[in-house]
Design a protein around this motif. Structure first.
Motif, PDB file in Angstrom:
ATOM      1  N   LEU A  20       0.663  -1.024   0.133  1.00 44.91           N
ATOM      2  CA  LEU A  20       0.044   0.124   0.076  1.00 44.91           C
ATOM      3  C   LEU A  20       0.752   1.268   0.003  1.00 44.91           C
ATOM      4  CD1 LEU A  20      -2.922   1.005   0.114  1.00 44.91           C
ATOM      5  CD2 LEU A  20      -2.748   0.732   2.629  1.00 44.91           C
ATOM      6  N   HIS A  21       1.941   1.187   0.951  1.00 47.41           N
ATOM      7  CA  HIS A  21       2.910   2.302   1.076  1.00 47.41           C
ATOM      8  C   HIS A  21       4.270   1.847   0.631  1.00 47.41           C
ATOM      9  CE1 HIS A  21      -0.437   3.573   3.991  1.00 47.41           C
ATOM     10  NE2 HIS A  21      -0.638   4.479   2.911  1.00 47.41           N
ATOM     11  N   GLU A  22       4.728   2.944  -0.148  1.00 47.49           N
ATOM     12  CA  GLU A  22       6.378   2.500  -0.551  1.00 47.49           C
ATOM     13  C   GLU A  22       6.969   3.595  -0.815  1.00 47.49           C
ATOM     14  OE1 GLU A  22       6.423  -1.836  -2.830  1.00 47.49           O
ATOM     15  OE2 GLU A  22       4.978  -0.232  -3.616  1.00 47.49           O
ATOM     16  N   ILE A  23       8.329   3.643  -0.774  1.00 48.10           N
ATOM     17  CA  ILE A  23       8.994   4.727  -1.392  1.00 48.10           C
ATOM     18  C   ILE A  23      10.277   4.258  -2.035  1.00 48.10           C
ATOM     19  CG2 ILE A  23      10.505   4.971   0.812  1.00 48.10           C
ATOM     20  CD1 ILE A  23      10.364   8.140   0.491  1.00 48.10           C
ATOM     21  N   GLY A  24      10.400   4.858  -3.225  1.00 49.13           N
ATOM     22  CA  GLY A  24      11.432   4.609  -4.297  1.00 49.13           C
ATOM     23  C   GLY A  24      12.904   4.808  -3.802  1.00 49.13           C
ATOM     24  N   GLU A  25      13.832   4.255  -4.416  1.00 52.42           N
ATOM     25  CA  GLU A  25      15.143   4.954  -4.408  1.00 52.42           C
ATOM     26  C   GLU A  25      15.219   6.360  -4.966  1.00 52.42           C
ATOM     27  OE1 GLU A  25      17.712   3.076  -3.081  1.00 52.42           O
ATOM     28  OE2 GLU A  25      15.991   1.592  -2.375  1.00 52.42           O
ATOM     29  N   PRO A  26      16.232   7.037  -4.022  1.00 54.59           N
ATOM     30  CA  PRO A  26      16.445   8.336  -4.736  1.00 54.59           C
ATOM     31  C   PRO A  26      17.231   8.376  -6.006  1.00 54.59           C
ATOM     32  CG  PRO A  26      17.878   7.831  -2.735  1.00 54.59           C
ATOM     33  CD  PRO A  26      16.793   7.007  -2.981  1.00 54.59           C
ATOM     34  N   ARG A  27      16.608   9.351  -6.859  1.00 56.44           N
ATOM     35  CA  ARG A  27      17.279   9.508  -7.996  1.00 56.44           C
ATOM     36  C   ARG A  27      17.873  11.117  -8.133  1.00 56.44           C
ATOM     37  NH1 ARG A  27      16.000   5.568 -12.583  1.00 56.44           N
ATOM     38  NH2 ARG A  27      17.211   7.106 -13.867  1.00 56.44           N
ATOM     39  N   VAL A  49      15.050  13.003  -6.120  1.00 52.36           N
ATOM     40  CA  VAL A  49      13.392  12.720  -6.164  1.00 52.36           C
ATOM     41  C   VAL A  49      13.335  11.271  -5.816  1.00 52.36           C
ATOM     42  CG1 VAL A  49      11.580  12.677  -7.858  1.00 52.36           C
ATOM     43  CG2 VAL A  49      13.261  14.461  -8.107  1.00 52.36           C
ATOM     44  N   ARG A  50      12.129  11.157  -5.016  1.00 51.58           N
ATOM     45  CA  ARG A  50      11.928   9.787  -4.540  1.00 51.58           C
ATOM     46  C   ARG A  50      10.164   9.698  -4.749  1.00 51.58           C
ATOM     47  NH1 ARG A  50      14.062   9.057   1.281  1.00 51.58           N
ATOM     48  NH2 ARG A  50      13.801  11.308   1.012  1.00 51.58           N
ATOM     49  N   ILE A  51       9.935   8.565  -5.365  1.00 51.45           N
ATOM     50  CA  ILE A  51       8.471   8.297  -5.618  1.00 51.45           C
ATOM     51  C   ILE A  51       7.953   7.753  -4.331  1.00 51.45           C
ATOM     52  CG2 ILE A  51       8.722   6.184  -6.788  1.00 51.45           C
ATOM     53  CD1 ILE A  51       6.329   7.023  -8.682  1.00 51.45           C
ATOM     54  N   VAL A  52       6.372   8.437  -3.743  1.00 54.04           N
ATOM     55  CA  VAL A  52       5.860   7.665  -2.640  1.00 54.04           C
ATOM     56  C   VAL A  52       4.532   7.133  -3.150  1.00 54.04           C
ATOM     57  CG1 VAL A  52       4.924   8.351  -0.513  1.00 54.04           C
ATOM     58  CG2 VAL A  52       7.057   9.429  -0.989  1.00 54.04           C
ATOM     59  N   LEU A 100       2.901   9.886  -5.172  1.00 47.09           N
ATOM     60  CA  LEU A 100       3.325  11.474  -4.744  1.00 47.09           C
ATOM     61  C   LEU A 100       5.000  11.508  -4.931  1.00 47.09           C
ATOM     62  CD1 LEU A 100       1.882  11.307  -1.065  1.00 47.09           C
ATOM     63  CD2 LEU A 100       0.625  11.504  -3.340  1.00 47.09           C
ATOM     64  N   LEU A 101       5.238  12.559  -5.199  1.00 49.41           N
ATOM     65  CA  LEU A 101       6.822  12.793  -5.287  1.00 49.41           C
ATOM     66  C   LEU A 101       7.235  13.490  -4.128  1.00 49.41           C
ATOM     67  CD1 LEU A 101       7.857  13.941  -8.798  1.00 49.41           C
ATOM     68  CD2 LEU A 101       7.507  11.537  -8.053  1.00 49.41           C
ATOM     69  N   ARG A 115       4.626   8.889   6.866  1.00 47.07           N
ATOM     70  CA  ARG A 115       4.818   8.365   8.151  1.00 47.07           C
ATOM     71  C   ARG A 115       5.519   6.623   7.935  1.00 47.07           C
ATOM     72  NH1 ARG A 115       1.079  11.264  11.443  1.00 47.07           N
ATOM     73  NH2 ARG A 115       2.372  13.073  12.131  1.00 47.07           N
ATOM     74  N   ALA A 116       4.694   6.125   7.085  1.00 47.04           N
ATOM     75  CA  ALA A 116       4.602   4.586   6.728  1.00 47.04           C
ATOM     76  C   ALA A 116       6.176   4.184   6.435  1.00 47.04           C
ATOM     77  CB  ALA A 116       3.854   3.929   6.011  1.00 47.04           C
ATOM     78  N   VAL A 117       6.704   5.330   5.300  1.00 41.51           N
ATOM     79  CA  VAL A 117       8.047   5.234   4.862  1.00 41.51           C
ATOM     80  C   VAL A 117       9.052   5.812   5.627  1.00 41.51           C
ATOM     81  CG1 VAL A 117       7.046   4.406   2.564  1.00 41.51           C
ATOM     82  CG2 VAL A 117       7.758   6.889   2.920  1.00 41.51           C
ATOM     83  N   GLY A 118       8.823   6.373   6.552  1.00 43.07           N
ATOM     84  CA  GLY A 118       9.948   6.677   7.688  1.00 43.07           C
ATOM     85  C   GLY A 118       9.979   8.424   7.394  1.00 43.07           C
ATOM     86  N   GLU A 119       9.027   9.126   6.742  1.00 47.53           N
ATOM     87  CA  GLU A 119       9.323  10.778   6.396  1.00 47.53           C
ATOM     88  C   GLU A 119       8.299  11.393   7.396  1.00 47.53           C
ATOM     89  OE1 GLU A 119      11.586  11.922   4.641  1.00 47.53           O
ATOM     90  OE2 GLU A 119      12.205   9.558   3.961  1.00 47.53           O
TER      91      GLU A 119
END
Ligand SMILES: [Zn+2]
Length: 293
Positions: A5-12, A20-23, A62-63, A102-106
């Protein structure tokens, strides 16, 4: 990425040191007929399957952009103010931008700018909480002036469609930043009014104004299209959605920007694409465009 459901991508990192990370903030299921508008089912059904209710499984992307010591969130998802009945019809799972971060630590309180591509429920639904308090207490919310005006306008088509109450709550809190046209938010990150989907729709351009090829500086550029191009399936520039308020403008602007994106190799972030991002666009020999991984 898996399909949580909730994820964050690797930073580019892009030109000018913009990261940029995709949320991934959840899922929703727009009606395929509305989503693909004028495009015959015989064509879109080659790309994606509809569910038994005729809906397409899409993501709420989201970004999270970091540049010049500032943190920018692009889009706020559906939020939690939407009625249960509507959540069910639209097949929404998740959608709360604060829960997603919050789920991805932000930490949502560290966001300096919230950029809304436009004021439809699946982009601007998470501006404020149920009691009307801004969900991002330290952020300025960036909206095109024409979008804010259209939301308050008297066009019947727009009644009940724009997140007017949330817009007004953010304005009352002194956190609304109306912008006009193309504006640099922080070095390397610009918003640009595209119109087309809605009167004041805006895209986000990353590193696009930077000269390419500086030593030690990544030269990649990126774009977040908003609903001007919601997924990789809508890259054919004439594929207007039934939700595009100004389809002729949408086609013209898409044509111009997709041409640039292909020519300059911009990395593309799509707001509702469920697959791996970013992608690039390339021109085909038939005069069209396609996504390439
Ligand atoms: Zn949307």
């Amino acid at each position: 990425m898996t399909d949580a459901l909730h994820e964050i991508g690797e930073p580019r990192t892009y030109a000018g040191g913009v990261t940029v990370r995709i949320v991934r903030a959840g899922w929703f299921r727009p009606d395929a007929g509305g989503f693909f508008g004028v495009v015959p089912r015989a064509l879109w059904s080659r790309l994606v399957e509809a569910d038994e209710l005729g809906r397409i499984l899409c993501r709420l992307n989201l970004l999270l952009i970091e540049a010049g010591g500032k943190r920018i969130l692009v889009e706020t998802g559906t939020g939690t103010r939407i009625a249960d009945k509507q959540r069910e019809i639209k097949g929404i799972e998740g959608g709360d931008p604060v829960v997603a971060l919050r789920a991805v630590g932000e930490d949502p309180t560290t966001i300096d700018y919230v950029v809304l591509s436009h004021l439809h429920y699946d982009h601007a639904g998470g501006m404020v909480d149920r009691s009307g308090r801004p969900l991002f207490p330290n952020a300025r919310y960036v909206v095109q002036r024409e979008e804010a005006e259209a939301a308050h306008g008297d066009e019947l088509r727009l009644q009940g469609i724009m997140e007017v109450e949330q817009l007004d709550a953010v304005r009352a809190a002194g956190q609304l930043a109306e912008v006009n046209g193309e504006v640099e938010l922080v070095p390397g990150v610009r918003v640009m009014r595209t119109g087309g989907h809605t009167r004041g729709s805006q895209a986000v351009l990353i590193g696009v104004d930077r000269p390419a090829g500086r030593a030690g500086d990544p030269t990649d550029r990126a774009v977040f299209w908003g609903d001007l191009i919601p997924t990789r399936w809508q890259i054919p520039v004439r594929w207007t959605s039934a939700y595009d308020d100004y389809p002729i403008d949408a086609i013209e602007t898409r044509s111009e920007l997709v041409g640039k994106a292909a020519a300059e190799g911009w990395w593309c972030y799509f707001t509702h694409d469920p697959g791996a991002l970013p992608l690039r666009i390339e021109a085909t020999d038939k005069g069209g465009y396609r996504a390439v991984e």
